[in-house]
Design a protein around this motif. Structure first.
Motif, PDB file in Angstrom:
ATOM      1  N   THR B  41      30.464  12.967  67.496  1.00 29.61           N
ATOM      2  CA  THR B  41      30.970  11.659  67.540  1.00 29.61           C
ATOM      3  C   THR B  41      32.366  11.982  68.489  1.00 29.61           C
ATOM      4  O   THR B  41      33.227  12.844  68.363  1.00 29.61           O
ATOM      5  CB  THR B  41      31.673  11.471  66.105  1.00 29.61           C
ATOM      6  OG1 THR B  41      30.705  11.201  65.310  1.00 29.61           O
ATOM      7  CG2 THR B  41      32.542   9.890  66.149  1.00 29.61           C
ATOM      8  N   VAL B  42      32.249  10.956  69.303  1.00 32.86           N
ATOM      9  CA  VAL B  42      33.710  10.480  70.098  1.00 32.86           C
ATOM     10  C   VAL B  42      34.575   9.684  69.375  1.00 32.86           C
ATOM     11  O   VAL B  42      34.024   8.710  69.412  1.00 32.86           O
ATOM     12  CB  VAL B  42      33.540  10.258  71.662  1.00 32.86           C
ATOM     13  CG1 VAL B  42      34.692   9.722  72.092  1.00 32.86           C
ATOM     14  CG2 VAL B  42      32.740  11.047  72.390  1.00 32.86           C
ATOM     15  N   PRO B  43      35.642   9.992  68.762  1.00 33.48           N
ATOM     16  CA  PRO B  43      36.181   9.054  67.934  1.00 33.48           C
ATOM     17  C   PRO B  43      36.366   7.643  68.527  1.00 33.48           C
ATOM     18  O   PRO B  43      37.077   7.771  69.450  1.00 33.48           O
ATOM     19  CB  PRO B  43      37.447   9.661  67.505  1.00 33.48           C
ATOM     20  CG  PRO B  43      37.246  11.206  67.607  1.00 33.48           C
ATOM     21  CD  PRO B  43      36.120  11.338  69.014  1.00 33.48           C
ATOM     22  N   GLY B  44      36.122   6.672  67.660  1.00 27.72           N
ATOM     23  CA  GLY B  44      36.397   5.117  68.296  1.00 27.72           C
ATOM     24  C   GLY B  44      35.551   4.745  69.111  1.00 27.72           C
ATOM     25  O   GLY B  44      35.437   3.681  69.748  1.00 27.72           O
ATOM     26  N   LEU B  45      34.509   5.561  69.678  1.00 22.01           N
ATOM     27  CA  LEU B  45      33.536   5.017  70.553  1.00 22.01           C
ATOM     28  C   LEU B  45      32.132   5.168  70.194  1.00 22.01           C
ATOM     29  O   LEU B  45      31.037   4.296  70.148  1.00 22.01           O
ATOM     30  CB  LEU B  45      33.346   6.277  71.934  1.00 22.01           C
ATOM     31  CG  LEU B  45      32.482   5.731  73.079  1.00 22.01           C
ATOM     32  CD1 LEU B  45      33.108   4.599  73.643  1.00 22.01           C
ATOM     33  CD2 LEU B  45      32.425   6.765  74.026  1.00 22.01           C
ATOM     34  N   GLY B  46      31.603   6.177  69.300  1.00 22.22           N
ATOM     35  CA  GLY B  46      30.303   6.276  68.994  1.00 22.22           C
ATOM     36  C   GLY B  46      29.662   7.763  68.918  1.00 22.22           C
ATOM     37  O   GLY B  46      30.563   8.601  69.198  1.00 22.22           O
ATOM     38  N   VAL B  85      36.717  15.955  67.834  1.00 20.44           N
ATOM     39  CA  VAL B  85      35.578  15.266  67.786  1.00 20.44           C
ATOM     40  C   VAL B  85      35.080  15.284  66.382  1.00 20.44           C
ATOM     41  O   VAL B  85      35.584  15.845  65.588  1.00 20.44           O
ATOM     42  CB  VAL B  85      34.479  15.831  68.607  1.00 20.44           C
ATOM     43  CG1 VAL B  85      34.984  15.506  70.391  1.00 20.44           C
ATOM     44  CG2 VAL B  85      34.311  17.222  68.548  1.00 20.44           C
ATOM     45  N   GLY B  86      33.890  14.753  66.202  1.00 21.99           N
ATOM     46  CA  GLY B  86      33.233  14.673  64.917  1.00 21.99           C
ATOM     47  C   GLY B  86      31.828  15.206  65.198  1.00 21.99           C
ATOM     48  O   GLY B  86      31.120  14.902  66.013  1.00 21.99           O
TER      49      GLY B  86
END
Lengths: 365, 268
Positions: B41-46, B85-86
């Protein structure tokens, strides 16, 4: 299973008592003055039913729905759009909701819930949102005393009355309803409901059987015109028709609105997407949309419209038959009603079947 | 199940002009089997699916080699050390190492497709006595597009390991083989009747490598493919990665060609 009789004038009180424990949804009429004259010259109703929250409506609006409501059953278990989690923050837990009691679902809907259960409860990990809602929900099913022009459950041997997967079932007969009490969840409510019920006489139960036979007979007659292939042939004709021109032909009137996907009782696909505030949402998604399978590198297995229609049929009649032994189509006809391009699953299956039979009759060289 | 855990980008290594390896340190230990994938995950993007390229034996660190091709990957390429990142997973079925035991293991990679294979190589190296030999055939578009440039010569020095690299187009300083990876498969020192072949690369490369392998006489059941599909939920629920009767995220992403050969248009 215990069977009782509920008088007409007690039905609202029955609902009211259920509504004390549950968020109850009941059928209401979505009026239409239209009648549909089908090809078999039956005059069939065109009106629809909507399920609304019992607590929000004038009780006079409540009706017994003759056939399935507009909304697919799954909309009570996965929302068209909902927040799933906030990453690195609050845990991913289903919201605390009063459990739903859904009145007005029909056998087609219960058949479809088997598909939804396979996806959302099965696999390596059940979906927590679906599981919480599904396990807590009370299903008050009903017989279908009528059918719409688009109804075709019987084509796949699905009856217009329930046999499994419900808590209560209501079957209208003269003067009231035959009520089946089919689960422990339903029995738990019995202490508060019992005073409204009387025992069902054998003639009342006999009346229900006659109603059921009559609907089946009329529906079969209506469906005989459509020549929908038997469920045993579905996988073969869809795979056999892989390269058929039918997919392209049928997609000519598609406006890519996605109605068939969202009204479908068995569709389950969804999209996870993130908002800039790090909230992760889930929305219903479907394979009739162009970028459904597209990968970052640019490859898109569903780049052409005919591929998307074909993919939908492969999913419903190949994937599911291979995995669980039955097709992901319950014959509810919602996709037929919603389609502005008049794309009709009954016609597509019939054409595939005819083409398949034709191909087999060609003598070998 | 849809919520990622936090990981910090500890380092970024530029592999080629469009490929970087991100070294991630998850907040808690994270295990995976070679060939399984994660959602990053890129936070806030997807998020997007990637197969880690590091040694699965390492639990506190995770390398992911990523080409800049889409929305998430281009955002990642703009991220540097220390950013958050996630990660979610691991998902799916990895490489069936048990099936490779006692066999000649032929690995065919193309471009950034060497990333998951790097993790496989580490797994094989750490247990090398269980395998007859490890043969790697790797193709890239140009010499500049070769990933892990300094690691490949190290691997080649190992016992029971045979490596050959080729490029589609050479340059003046390139002295190695020029041609598609399919052209160097025939000479690979592998016993057809006791082999496991693992293929990973762009779809077009996987298609022609698989057809070449069949032509050379390899059995469909001995060929393993890492399928690139639009995996999203990772759990066989969201429907985006269906291949025939499978969901690539749950039943794959590694499939034997035997499983896939009768399904239409698998290379699309």
């Amino acid at each position: 299973m215990e069977t009782y009789f509920l008088e007409d004038n007690n039905i609202i009180e029955f609902y009211a008592r259920v509504a004390k424990e549950y968020e109850l949804y009941v059928p209401t009429r979505a009026p239409s003055s239209l009648k549909v004259k089908c090809e078999h010259s039956f005059i069939l109703p065109a009106q629809d039913y909507l399920l609304k929250k019992f607590k929000d409506i004038d009780k006079k609006e409540i009706v017994f729905n003759g056939y399935r409501p507009i909304e697919p059953a799954r909309s009570f278990f996965t929302r068209p759009k909902e927040e799933i989690c906030e990453y690195f923050g609050r845990n991913e837990n289903p919201p605390a909701e009063k459990p739903a009691a859904i009145c007005g679902l029909k056998n087609c809907d219960l058949f479809s819930l088997k598909i939804q259960d396979f996806i959302f409860l099965g696999g390596d990990e059940p979906d927590r949102f679906y599981k919480a809602r599904r396990e807590n929900a009370l299903i008050i099913a009903g017989d279908c005393p009528a059918f719409k022009e688009s109804c075709f459950c019987r084509a796949f041997d699905i009856d217009p009355f329930v046999t499994e997967g419900f808590d209560f079932n209501l079957a209208p007969i003269t003067g009231g309803y035959i009520i089946d009490v089919a689960s422990d969840k339903a029995r738990k409510l019995m202490p508060s409901l019992k005073s409204l019920l009387s025992s069902a006489s054998s003639s009342q139960i006999g009346a229900r059987e006659l109603n059921r036979e009559s609907v089946v007979k009329h529906l079969d007659e209506h469906l005989s015109y459509h020549k929908i292939p038997k469920k045993e042939t579905l996988q073969k004709i869809v795979l056999g028709g892989y390269n058929s021109q039918i997919w392209t032909d049928e997609m000519r009137t598609c406006v890519e609105c996605g109605g068939c996907i969202f009204m479908c009782d068995t569709c389950h696909c969804f999209l996870l997407y993130d908002e800039p505030n790090s909230k992760r949402k889930r929305v219903w998604d479907g394979c009739l949309y162009k970028n459904f399978m597209k990968v970052a590198g640019g490859a898109n297995p569903l780049r052409m419209r005919y591929m998307r229609l074909r993919n939908r049929y492969l999913k419903k009649f190949d994937f599911f038959i291979s995995n669980i032994g039955f097709q992901a189509c319950c014959g509810c006809g919602r996709c037929i009603d919603v389609c502005p391009g008049r794309i009709d699953i009954r016609r597509i299956l019939r054409r595939l079947h005819e083409e398949h039979k034709g191909a087999q009759n060609v003598p070998a060289h | 199940m849809y919520q990622p855990i936090e990981a910090i980008i500890e380092d970024v290594k530029q592999e080629t002009s469009s490929i970087k390896t991100f070294i991630l340190r998850p907040k808690s230990n994270f295990s995976f089997q070679t060939g399984q994938f994660i959602e990053l995950t890129v936070p806030g993007l997807g998020e997007a699916p990637f197969t880690p390229s590091s040694d699965p034996a390492i639990k506190d660190r995770l390398d992911v080699t990523i080409m800049n091709v889409g929305t998430v990957t281009s955002a990642l390429h703009g991220m540097g050390k220390g950013l958050k990142v996630g990660i979610r997973g691991p998902f799916g079925k990895g490489y069936p190492l048990d099936n490779f035991k006692g066999k000649d293991v032929l690995i065919v990679g193309g471009g950034v497709g060497l990333a998951p294979l790097r993790s496989l190589l580490y797994s094989l190296f750490s247990d090398i006595n269980k395998f007859n030999k490890v043969v790697l055939r790797y193709g890239a578009r140009t010499p500049d597009d070769i990933v892990y440039k300094e690691l490949i010569p190290e691997w080649a020095k190992k016992d029971k390991v045979d490596i050959a690299t080729t490029v589609d187009m050479g340059n003046p300083s390139w002295t190695g083989n020029v041609g598609l990876v399919t052209t160097i498969l025939k000479e690979a020192p592998v016993d057809l009747n006791n082999a496991a072949v693992i293929v990973c690369g762009p779809p077009i490369m996987m298609k022609f490598v698989t057809l070449k392998l069949i032509e050379l006489g390899f059995k469909p059941a001995d060929i393993y493919l890492s399928m690139e599909k639009n995996m999203s939920c990772g759990l066989g629920k969201c429907g985006h990665c269906r291949i025939g009767k499978y969901h690539a995220c749950k039943d794959g992403p590694v499939f034997s060609y035997e499983q896939l050969k009768d399904i239409y248009d698998i290379w699309d």
